[in-house]
Design a protein around this motif. Structure first.
Motif, PDB file in Angstrom:
ATOM      1  N   PRO A   1      50.749  40.178  61.333  1.00  0.00           N
ATOM      2  CA  PRO A   1      49.643  41.067  61.938  1.00  0.00           C
ATOM      3  C   PRO A   1      48.626  41.443  61.440  1.00  0.00           C
ATOM      4  N   GLY A   2      48.157  41.069  60.118  1.00  0.00           N
ATOM      5  CA  GLY A   2      47.129  41.118  59.643  1.00  0.00           C
ATOM      6  C   GLY A   2      47.269  42.629  58.488  1.00  0.00           C
ATOM      7  N   VAL A   3      46.715  42.541  57.242  1.00  0.00           N
ATOM      8  CA  VAL A   3      46.912  43.742  56.549  1.00  0.00           C
ATOM      9  C   VAL A   3      45.535  44.676  56.424  1.00  0.00           C
ATOM     10  N   PRO A   4      45.668  45.917  56.883  1.00  0.00           N
ATOM     11  CA  PRO A   4      44.632  46.738  56.784  1.00  0.00           C
ATOM     12  C   PRO A   4      43.627  46.622  55.672  1.00  0.00           C
ATOM     13  N   ASP A   5      42.411  46.840  56.097  1.00  0.00           N
ATOM     14  CA  ASP A   5      41.467  46.678  54.641  1.00  0.00           C
ATOM     15  C   ASP A   5      41.453  47.780  53.877  1.00  0.00           C
ATOM     16  N   ASP A   6      41.929  49.107  54.463  1.00  0.00           N
ATOM     17  CA  ASP A   6      42.092  50.102  53.511  1.00  0.00           C
ATOM     18  C   ASP A   6      43.612  50.008  52.847  1.00  0.00           C
ATOM     19  N   ALA A   7      44.294  49.166  53.100  1.00  0.00           N
ATOM     20  CA  ALA A   7      45.701  49.098  52.601  1.00  0.00           C
ATOM     21  C   ALA A   7      45.674  49.281  50.996  1.00  0.00           C
ATOM     22  N   PRO A   8      46.357  49.842  50.176  1.00  0.00           N
ATOM     23  CA  PRO A   8      46.100  50.164  48.778  1.00  0.00           C
ATOM     24  C   PRO A   8      46.801  48.697  47.979  1.00  0.00           C
ATOM     25  N   VAL A   9      46.148  48.633  46.887  1.00  0.00           N
ATOM     26  CA  VAL A   9      46.906  47.381  46.213  1.00  0.00           C
ATOM     27  C   VAL A   9      47.999  47.923  45.306  1.00  0.00           C
ATOM     28  N   VAL A  10      49.147  47.268  45.652  1.00  0.00           N
ATOM     29  CA  VAL A  10      50.299  47.757  44.877  1.00  0.00           C
ATOM     30  C   VAL A  10      50.627  47.128  43.679  1.00  0.00           C
ATOM     31  N   LEU A  11      50.381  45.861  43.558  1.00  0.00           N
ATOM     32  CA  LEU A  11      50.644  44.939  42.257  1.00  0.00           C
ATOM     33  C   LEU A  11      49.055  44.327  41.889  1.00  0.00           C
ATOM     34  N   GLU A  12      48.954  44.392  40.564  1.00  0.00           N
ATOM     35  CA  GLU A  12      47.671  43.877  40.141  1.00  0.00           C
ATOM     36  C   GLU A  12      47.873  43.187  38.965  1.00  0.00           C
ATOM     37  N   VAL A  13      47.746  41.796  38.698  1.00  0.00           N
ATOM     38  CA  VAL A  13      48.016  41.023  37.927  1.00  0.00           C
ATOM     39  C   VAL A  13      46.586  40.497  37.431  1.00  0.00           C
ATOM     40  N   SER A  14      46.265  40.705  36.037  1.00  0.00           N
ATOM     41  CA  SER A  14      44.959  40.427  35.348  1.00  0.00           C
ATOM     42  C   SER A  14      45.102  39.526  34.270  1.00  0.00           C
ATOM     43  N   ASP A  15      44.462  38.223  34.318  1.00  0.00           N
ATOM     44  CA  ASP A  15      44.421  37.396  33.053  1.00  0.00           C
ATOM     45  C   ASP A  15      45.825  36.966  32.321  1.00  0.00           C
ATOM     46  N   LEU A  16      46.866  36.892  33.289  1.00  0.00           N
ATOM     47  CA  LEU A  16      48.322  36.794  32.752  1.00  0.00           C
ATOM     48  C   LEU A  16      48.463  35.334  32.086  1.00  0.00           C
ATOM     49  N   ALA A  17      48.981  35.235  30.744  1.00  0.00           N
ATOM     50  CA  ALA A  17      49.287  33.955  30.411  1.00  0.00           C
ATOM     51  C   ALA A  17      50.502  34.052  29.476  1.00  0.00           C
ATOM     52  N   LEU A  18      51.111  32.760  29.720  1.00  0.00           N
ATOM     53  CA  LEU A  18      52.398  32.572  28.969  1.00  0.00           C
ATOM     54  C   LEU A  18      52.338  31.317  28.170  1.00  0.00           C
ATOM     55  N   GLY A  19      51.798  31.346  26.691  1.00  0.00           N
ATOM     56  CA  GLY A  19      51.735  30.219  26.188  1.00  0.00           C
ATOM     57  C   GLY A  19      51.139  28.992  26.781  1.00  0.00           C
ATOM     58  N   SER A  20      51.601  28.151  26.559  1.00  0.00           N
ATOM     59  CA  SER A  20      51.113  26.690  27.074  1.00  0.00           C
ATOM     60  C   SER A  20      51.590  26.589  28.550  1.00  0.00           C
ATOM     61  N   THR A  21      52.419  27.464  29.214  1.00  0.00           N
ATOM     62  CA  THR A  21      53.103  27.267  30.489  1.00  0.00           C
ATOM     63  C   THR A  21      52.037  27.695  31.459  1.00  0.00           C
ATOM     64  N   PHE A  22      51.380  28.794  31.424  1.00  0.00           N
ATOM     65  CA  PHE A  22      50.209  29.131  32.386  1.00  0.00           C
ATOM     66  C   PHE A  22      49.258  29.954  31.625  1.00  0.00           C
ATOM     67  N   SER A  23      48.058  30.213  32.183  1.00  0.00           N
ATOM     68  CA  SER A  23      47.248  31.006  31.810  1.00  0.00           C
ATOM     69  C   SER A  23      46.038  31.316  32.800  1.00  0.00           C
ATOM     70  N   ASP A  24      45.382  32.554  32.392  1.00  0.00           N
ATOM     71  CA  ASP A  24      44.512  33.287  33.407  1.00  0.00           C
ATOM     72  C   ASP A  24      44.574  33.274  34.675  1.00  0.00           C
ATOM     73  N   VAL A  25      45.835  33.749  35.069  1.00  0.00           N
ATOM     74  CA  VAL A  25      46.463  34.193  36.430  1.00  0.00           C
ATOM     75  C   VAL A  25      46.262  35.592  36.813  1.00  0.00           C
ATOM     76  N   SER A  26      45.467  35.625  37.768  1.00  0.00           N
ATOM     77  CA  SER A  26      45.041  36.891  38.406  1.00  0.00           C
ATOM     78  C   SER A  26      45.265  36.945  39.967  1.00  0.00           C
ATOM     79  N   LEU A  27      45.997  38.096  40.339  1.00  0.00           N
ATOM     80  CA  LEU A  27      46.184  38.104  41.663  1.00  0.00           C
ATOM     81  C   LEU A  27      46.383  39.576  42.249  1.00  0.00           C
ATOM     82  N   GLU A  28      45.980  39.983  43.387  1.00  0.00           N
ATOM     83  CA  GLU A  28      46.396  41.464  43.740  1.00  0.00           C
ATOM     84  C   GLU A  28      47.103  41.297  45.065  1.00  0.00           C
ATOM     85  N   VAL A  29      48.075  42.374  45.234  1.00  0.00           N
ATOM     86  CA  VAL A  29      48.628  42.117  46.572  1.00  0.00           C
ATOM     87  C   VAL A  29      48.993  43.520  47.090  1.00  0.00           C
ATOM     88  N   ARG A  30      48.435  43.552  48.148  1.00  0.00           N
ATOM     89  CA  ARG A  30      48.338  45.103  48.758  1.00  0.00           C
ATOM     90  C   ARG A  30      49.730  45.407  49.670  1.00  0.00           C
TER      91      ARG A  30
END
Length: 518
Positions: free
Chosen positions: A269-298
């Motif tokens: 149905p589409g997410v409204p533009d004014d839907a609040p950001v619930v989850l925010e991930v900023s520059d997440l890293a785990l050793g050599s497994t992954f790095s610089d992961v950022s995402l937002e989920v409204r």
């Protein structure tokens, strides 16, 4: 096509039962206390063929192969090998008859070498002394026969990939001079390249006259590797000896489900533009497994993570959930930072995780369904410091009805439920909890066609109710069909992000194989 919902429906026949049958299971019935798991199942297997066994979770496939492997004894019916009736009172007897089963949860011992695993339980010995050299030599021959001479018999199995462990299981089967090998969801833990290698191995086995009974929920695999199909529904054979090439997919689905199921995902149905950001991930890293992961989920949004097995997708979810401690970066829910590496903190912030390995990581298999559903909300159903079992059962039963859990009895052990219904129970846990953020890792792995559609609809309904959802799946069409936004992960890096409708399966494959948009 017959109406398979009718009790008196005839079984659609394909090529019939040829004279040169290797194996026949005839009229197999299996009763358990209070339930009939198999109700007169027939299965015919030819030498050198790939015979595919299809059916929804709970259709009887697992029970049937356990009868064939000697793990269960049939209530009635008979098994014939080379036209002679045989008894299989235990698994060793099945192996002695040349019938080997490779289960989805591979039964290898990580601390033993490849050769020791191959001959585990039937070690080569002379005069009471183990013949290690002979075992190593024969193991090497078996690995060559399977097209994998690069696997050393001296390697500890724990150092191998899932695909390598699967080859070891096949070599063990061949070490018993197997003439029939049953493979239960063999591709479930493999990436696309490993699946192609699996197919090459299967083709090599059948060229040598070995019959393979292949169980999979992935219909595209059946088209690729299968010769004939037997379909089970509700413990009965509803389609027998069907030629793969001559049987349309819609007919197979109708046989399995009793209805026509379209491969359609719920509307976005589409997410409204004014839907609040619930989850925010900023520059997440785990050793050599992954790095610089950022995402937002409204609120109300589904974000999908696409990538190959081993790309870091699952580890990203586990780090967000606190099951792994991030080496850097931040996770915020509703604007509040979470304490890293703390599952209790994530649960308190209303984050839920349905893990990839639901049996080992998500469920208490010997506990009843209601205990599994209320596992994260014991405090809400307690009175005076004591658990209120009536309240637990009531809360679980409400979700069982809402999610069409089958069977709906919440007092039975959860291990008795099919894979799809176990997954529903796991989702019900977080529905009872009232999650704001739901992390789903391979939500439809090992789940049949009908249950997949139900899970897709359930996930979309959760999003429509305002839940922020992050989903990981090895099946790219599933990510693209279910998610609003897609992040493509390659070797621990996010190499693409954008709306799901702006990217197709070929583009995702290019990204995960090359590791960059270029």
């Amino acid at each position: 096509m017959v109406d398979v919902d009718r009790d008196d429906a005839e079984t659609p026949e394909g090529t019939g039962a040829p004279a040169n049958l290797l194996l026949r299971m005839e009229g197999i019935v299996k009763h358990f206390p209070g339930a009939k798991a198999l109700d007169g199942v027939d299965l015919d297997v030819l030498p050198g063929e790939v015979h595919c066994l299809l059916g929804q979770n709970g259709a009887g496939k697992s029970t049937l192969i356990k009868v064939l492997s000697g793990a269960h004894q049939p209530t009635s019916g008979r098994i014939l090998l080379d036209d002679a009736e045989i008894a299989i009172p235990h698994p060793v007897a099945a192996l002695n008859h040349g019938i080997a089963t490779i289960y989805q949860e591979l039964d290898v011992v990580d601390g033993l070498t490849v050769a020791e695993n191959i001959y585990l339980g039937h070690e080569l010995d002379r005069g009471g002394f183990t013949q290690r050299r002979a075992a190593t030599r024969r193991a090497r021959d078996l690995l060559r026969r399977l097209g994998h001479p690069e696997i050393s018999p001296h390697t500890e199995v724990g150092q191998l990939s899932a695909a390598g462990k699967q080859i070891v299981s096949m070599a063990r089967a061949l070490s018993h001079d197997a003439r029939v090998i049953v493979m239960d969801e063999p591709s479930a833990v493999l990436d696309s390249g490993e699946v192609e290698n699996l197919f090459r191995v299967v083709e090599g086995l059948t060229a040598q006259g070995v019959a393979v009974v292949y169980i999979s929920h992935r219909l595209e695999e059946i088209r690729r590797i299968g010769d004939r199909i037997t379909v089970l529904k509700d413990g009965r054979t509803v389609g027998r000896n069907l030629a793969v090439a001559a049987t349309p997919t819609k007919e197979l689905i109708k046989l399995m489900t009793g209805r026509t199921v379209e491969f359609a995902f719920p509307e976005r149905p589409g997410v409204p533009d004014d839907a609040p950001v619930v989850l925010e991930v900023s520059d997440l890293a785990l050793g050599s497994t992954f790095s610089d992961v950022s995402l937002e989920v409204r609120a109300g949004e589904i974000v999908g993570l696409a990538g190959l097995v081993g790309s870091g997708r699952s580890e990203i979810l586990e780090t967000i959930y606190g099951a792994r401690r991030a080496t850097s970066g931040h996770v915020r829910v509703g604007g509040r930072a979470l304490r890293p590496g703390s599952v209790p903190a994530a649960v308190a912030a209303n984050i839920g995780l349905a893990p990839e390995e639901r049996k080992s990581q998500g469920l208490l298999l010997d506990e009843p369904v209601f205990k599994n559903i209320t596992l994260s909300t014991f405090a809400r159903t307690a009175k005076g410091g004591w658990l209120d079992e009536r309240a637990e059962r009531r809360a679980a039963s409400e979700q069982a009805v809402a999610l069409d859990l089958r069977p709906p009895q919440v007092g039975r052990a959860i291990r008795t439920l099919s894979g799809g219904n176990q997954q529903k129970a796991l989702l019900a846990r977080w529905l009872v909890h009232g999650c704001e953020v739901l992390l789903l890792d391979e939500p439809t792995r090992g789940v049949d066609v009908g249950a997949r559609s139900e899970i897709y609809a359930l996930v979309r309904s959760l999003a429509d109710a305002g839940t922020a959802v992050v989903v990981v799946s090895s099946e790219i069409p599933e990510v693209l069909g279910l998610a609003d936004q897609v992040l493509v992960v390659s070797e621990g890096q996010v190499v693409h992000r954008g709306p799901a409708q702006d990217i197709d399966e070929h583009a995702v494959l290019d990204l995960v194989m090359e590791g960059s948009a270029a």
